[in-house]
Design an enzyme around this catalytic site. Structure first.
Site, PDB file in Angstrom:
ATOM      1  N   LYS A 190     -10.962   1.651  13.456  1.00 62.43           N
ATOM      2  CA  LYS A 190      -9.686   2.286  13.791  1.00 62.43           C
ATOM      3  C   LYS A 190      -9.620   2.665  15.276  1.00 62.43           C
ATOM      4  O   LYS A 190      -8.560   2.557  15.903  1.00 62.43           O
ATOM      5  CB  LYS A 190      -9.462   3.521  12.910  1.00 62.43           C
ATOM      6  CG  LYS A 190      -9.112   3.184  11.467  1.00 62.43           C
ATOM      7  CD  LYS A 190      -7.807   2.410  11.397  1.00 62.43           C
ATOM      8  CE  LYS A 190      -7.363   2.118   9.988  1.00 62.43           C
ATOM      9  NZ  LYS A 190      -6.090   1.356   9.950  1.00 62.43           N
ATOM     10  N   HIS A 234      -9.297   9.071  -3.014  1.00 75.88           N
ATOM     11  CA  HIS A 234      -9.454  10.248  -2.170  1.00 75.88           C
ATOM     12  C   HIS A 234      -9.268  11.514  -2.997  1.00 75.88           C
ATOM     13  O   HIS A 234      -8.983  11.456  -4.199  1.00 75.88           O
ATOM     14  CB  HIS A 234      -8.461  10.190  -1.011  1.00 75.88           C
ATOM     15  CG  HIS A 234      -8.770   9.112  -0.018  1.00 75.88           C
ATOM     16  ND1 HIS A 234      -8.047   7.939   0.061  1.00 75.88           N
ATOM     17  CD2 HIS A 234      -9.737   9.019   0.934  1.00 75.88           C
ATOM     18  CE1 HIS A 234      -8.541   7.170   1.016  1.00 75.88           C
ATOM     19  NE2 HIS A 234      -9.567   7.802   1.563  1.00 75.88           N
ATOM     20  N   LEU A 275      -4.394 -11.409   6.293  1.00 78.92           N
ATOM     21  CA  LEU A 275      -4.359 -10.948   7.680  1.00 78.92           C
ATOM     22  C   LEU A 275      -5.715 -11.062   8.367  1.00 78.92           C
ATOM     23  O   LEU A 275      -5.806 -10.932   9.590  1.00 78.92           O
ATOM     24  CB  LEU A 275      -3.853  -9.504   7.747  1.00 78.92           C
ATOM     25  CG  LEU A 275      -2.403  -9.295   7.291  1.00 78.92           C
ATOM     26  CD1 LEU A 275      -2.043  -7.819   7.309  1.00 78.92           C
ATOM     27  CD2 LEU A 275      -1.434 -10.091   8.166  1.00 78.92           C
ATOM     28  N   THR A 309      -3.227  12.551   9.196  1.00 82.96           N
ATOM     29  CA  THR A 309      -4.209  13.349   8.483  1.00 82.96           C
ATOM     30  C   THR A 309      -4.338  12.779   7.069  1.00 82.96           C
ATOM     31  O   THR A 309      -3.863  11.683   6.782  1.00 82.96           O
ATOM     32  CB  THR A 309      -3.777  14.827   8.467  1.00 82.96           C
ATOM     33  OG1 THR A 309      -4.838  15.613   7.925  1.00 82.96           O
ATOM     34  CG2 THR A 309      -2.516  15.036   7.654  1.00 82.96           C
ATOM     35  N   GLY A 326       0.818  -1.203   0.000  1.00 78.01           N
ATOM     36  CA  GLY A 326       0.000   0.000   0.000  1.00 78.01           C
ATOM     37  C   GLY A 326       0.853   1.254   0.000  1.00 78.01           C
ATOM     38  O   GLY A 326       2.078   1.202   0.146  1.00 78.01           O
ATOM     39  N   ARG A 386      -8.326  13.735 -12.755  1.00 75.46           N
ATOM     40  CA  ARG A 386      -9.284  14.514 -13.560  1.00 75.46           C
ATOM     41  C   ARG A 386      -8.610  15.661 -14.277  1.00 75.46           C
ATOM     42  O   ARG A 386      -8.870  15.915 -15.458  1.00 75.46           O
ATOM     43  CB  ARG A 386     -10.399  15.052 -12.655  1.00 75.46           C
ATOM     44  CG  ARG A 386     -11.464  14.032 -12.281  1.00 75.46           C
ATOM     45  CD  ARG A 386     -12.571  14.695 -11.494  1.00 75.46           C
ATOM     46  NE  ARG A 386     -13.207  15.752 -12.273  1.00 75.46           N
ATOM     47  CZ  ARG A 386     -13.820  16.813 -11.738  1.00 75.46           C
ATOM     48  NH1 ARG A 386     -13.851  16.956 -10.416  1.00 75.46           N
ATOM     49  NH2 ARG A 386     -14.383  17.705 -12.504  1.00 75.46           N
ATOM     50  N   TYR A 434     -15.661   2.342   9.391  1.00 72.15           N
ATOM     51  CA  TYR A 434     -14.198   2.371   9.290  1.00 72.15           C
ATOM     52  C   TYR A 434     -13.593   3.057  10.512  1.00 72.15           C
ATOM     53  O   TYR A 434     -12.610   2.568  11.094  1.00 72.15           O
ATOM     54  CB  TYR A 434     -13.795   3.110   8.017  1.00 72.15           C
ATOM     55  CG  TYR A 434     -12.308   3.302   7.833  1.00 72.15           C
ATOM     56  CD1 TYR A 434     -11.492   2.236   7.477  1.00 72.15           C
ATOM     57  CD2 TYR A 434     -11.726   4.555   8.002  1.00 72.15           C
ATOM     58  CE1 TYR A 434     -10.124   2.404   7.300  1.00 72.15           C
ATOM     59  CE2 TYR A 434     -10.361   4.737   7.821  1.00 72.15           C
ATOM     60  CZ  TYR A 434      -9.572   3.654   7.468  1.00 72.15           C
ATOM     61  OH  TYR A 434      -8.216   3.832   7.299  1.00 72.15           O
ATOM     62  N   LEU A 454      -1.357   2.172  12.771  1.00 70.30           N
ATOM     63  CA  LEU A 454      -1.693   3.371  12.018  1.00 70.30           C
ATOM     64  C   LEU A 454      -3.203   3.513  11.922  1.00 70.30           C
ATOM     65  O   LEU A 454      -3.893   2.630  11.396  1.00 70.30           O
ATOM     66  CB  LEU A 454      -1.085   3.335  10.613  1.00 70.30           C
ATOM     67  CG  LEU A 454       0.384   3.743  10.502  1.00 70.30           C
ATOM     68  CD1 LEU A 454       1.298   2.684  11.113  1.00 70.30           C
ATOM     69  CD2 LEU A 454       0.777   3.975   9.049  1.00 70.30           C
ATOM     70  N   SER A 488      -6.434   6.756  11.623  1.00 71.95           N
ATOM     71  CA  SER A 488      -6.936   7.721  10.638  1.00 71.95           C
ATOM     72  C   SER A 488      -7.564   8.889  11.375  1.00 71.95           C
ATOM     73  O   SER A 488      -8.115   8.724  12.471  1.00 71.95           O
ATOM     74  CB  SER A 488      -7.979   7.058   9.739  1.00 71.95           C
ATOM     75  OG  SER A 488      -8.700   8.016   8.999  1.00 71.95           O
ATOM     76  N   SER A 489      -7.527  10.056  10.754  1.00 71.75           N
ATOM     77  CA  SER A 489      -8.114  11.236  11.382  1.00 71.75           C
ATOM     78  C   SER A 489      -9.632  11.135  11.487  1.00 71.75           C
ATOM     79  O   SER A 489     -10.257  11.897  12.231  1.00 71.75           O
ATOM     80  CB  SER A 489      -7.741  12.500  10.600  1.00 71.75           C
ATOM     81  OG  SER A 489      -8.238  12.434   9.270  1.00 71.75           O
ATOM     82  N   CYS A 490     -10.240  10.182  10.765  1.00 72.29           N
ATOM     83  CA  CYS A 490     -11.700  10.050  10.821  1.00 72.29           C
ATOM     84  C   CYS A 490     -12.175   9.488  12.159  1.00 72.29           C
ATOM     85  O   CYS A 490     -13.376   9.398  12.404  1.00 72.29           O
ATOM     86  CB  CYS A 490     -12.213   9.194   9.679  1.00 72.29           C
ATOM     87  SG  CYS A 490     -11.834   7.442   9.848  1.00 72.29           S
TER      88      CYS A 490
END
Length: 324
Positions: free
Chosen positions: A142, A181, A43, A166, A15, A189, A138, A107, A109-111
């Site tokens: 986390k 994202h 995993l 972030t 990744g 685009r 999600y 690791l 996530s900011s979410c």
């Protein structure tokens, strides 16, 4: 303390984040980096993970493996996002402990922070309000990863740490037209608009929401930095309810400014316009990075330089990305 001879398992090495961690470890001279693709090691499969740890005698783990995606993917596959991530975390963290791994970095996530968290978001905002509904499954997975690390530390005396990045971008990003994202989506685009000779690219919403973006190589450097912090220093700067550390730049920009910077990097000469009828989302998401700065680390790659690096990687990998 740094041990260049440690056997280090980087989970999720294919990744964007995992590959950056591998590059960082290699640059620092680590001799024994262990990796497995998802085809070699699932995993989510408890038996496979148990056998792997029993065989490999791992000393340290960077847990960067996760099922990730944008708003569309999170909204469409919520069960997949919560199940896959919970299984990955519980299997890896438990088997690491069972097989004597003393150091692990998870690791997140900011979410994980509430939708209406005060800005910039402090680590103490965790579980202090409702989550953003579109990626709640999600985010819950986390948060569970953080609490797993905290719980194993408390009960078993291991040293499992958590970092919350972030919005990340850079080489190895996902450029899928639907599941990517904001940075890779806009980059693709605008690149295609340049090739097609279009005069305009329209972005969703007013362009006024502000977001923070961190280059993945900075993130990888921060991960190795946090993993190797002296135990005493780390523990002095963490508490039971604040055992995770934010990783970001401490600076944000509007989505319109981001699109304009990407257009500059790509060489798109047309206009960037907005569509105010479309939703804006959360007005602002900025991480507080004061704790990490106090520990001695801060981001080094500015946004334009980082976007140029990401775009170079995108162009160089056009052939393999063409089918997505």
């Amino acid at each position: 303390m740094t041990n260049l001879n440690a056997r280090i398992f980087v989970a999720g090495h294919n990744g964007m984040v995992g590959s950056a961690i591998v590059r960082q470890l290699q640059r620092r001279g680590y001799q024994h980096i262990v990796t497995r693709s998802s085809k070699e090691l699932d995993l989510r499969n408890q038996a496979q993970v148990a056998a792997f740890f029993a065989e490999q005698q791992i000393d340290e783990v960077y847990l960067a493996a996760a099922k990730v995606g944008g708003i569309h993917a999170n909204n469409t596959y919520p069960a997949d996002f919560i199940y896959d991530n919970l299984m990955i975390e519980t299997n890896v963290i438990h088997q690491a402990y069972t097989n004597g791994v003393k150091k692990l970095l998870f690791l997140g996530s900011s979410c994980i922070y509430p939708k209406l968290a005060a800005q910039p978001m402090l680590e103490s905002e965790l579980m202090n309000g409702y989550l953003e509904p579109t990626n709640e499954p999600y985010a819950i997975a986390k948060i569970t990863g953080i609490k797993l690390c905290e719980s194993y530390n408390r009960q078993y005396g291991v040293d499992y740490r958590s970092v919350m990045p972030t919005n990340l971008y850079g080489p190895g990003d996902n450029f899928h037209p639907e599941n990517s994202h904001v940075v890779p989506a806009l980059m693709r685009r605008i690149h295609e608009a340049k090739l097609s000779g279009l005069e305009e690219v329209m972005i969703w919403g007013t362009g006024s929401p502000k977001r923070e973006f961190l280059h993945v190589d900075d993130m990888a450097e921060a991960c190795v930095f946090v993993m190797n912090l002296d135990d005493t220093i780390y523990q002095e700067n963490t508490q039971p309810m604040l055992s995770h550390i934010n990783v970001g730049t401490g600076q944000d920009c509007t989505i319109l400014e981001l699109a304009q910077t990407i257009a500059k990097v790509v060489g798109f000469q047309g206009r960037i316009t907005t569509d105010p009828i479309k939703p804006d989302g959360t007005p602002r998401k900025l991480m507080s990075v004061e704790r990490l700065k106090a520990l001695g680390w801060q981001a080094q790659i500015d946004l334009e330089s980082g976007l140029s690096n990401a775009y170079q990687w995108f162009v160089e990998h056009q052939q393999e990305l063409r089918g997505i």
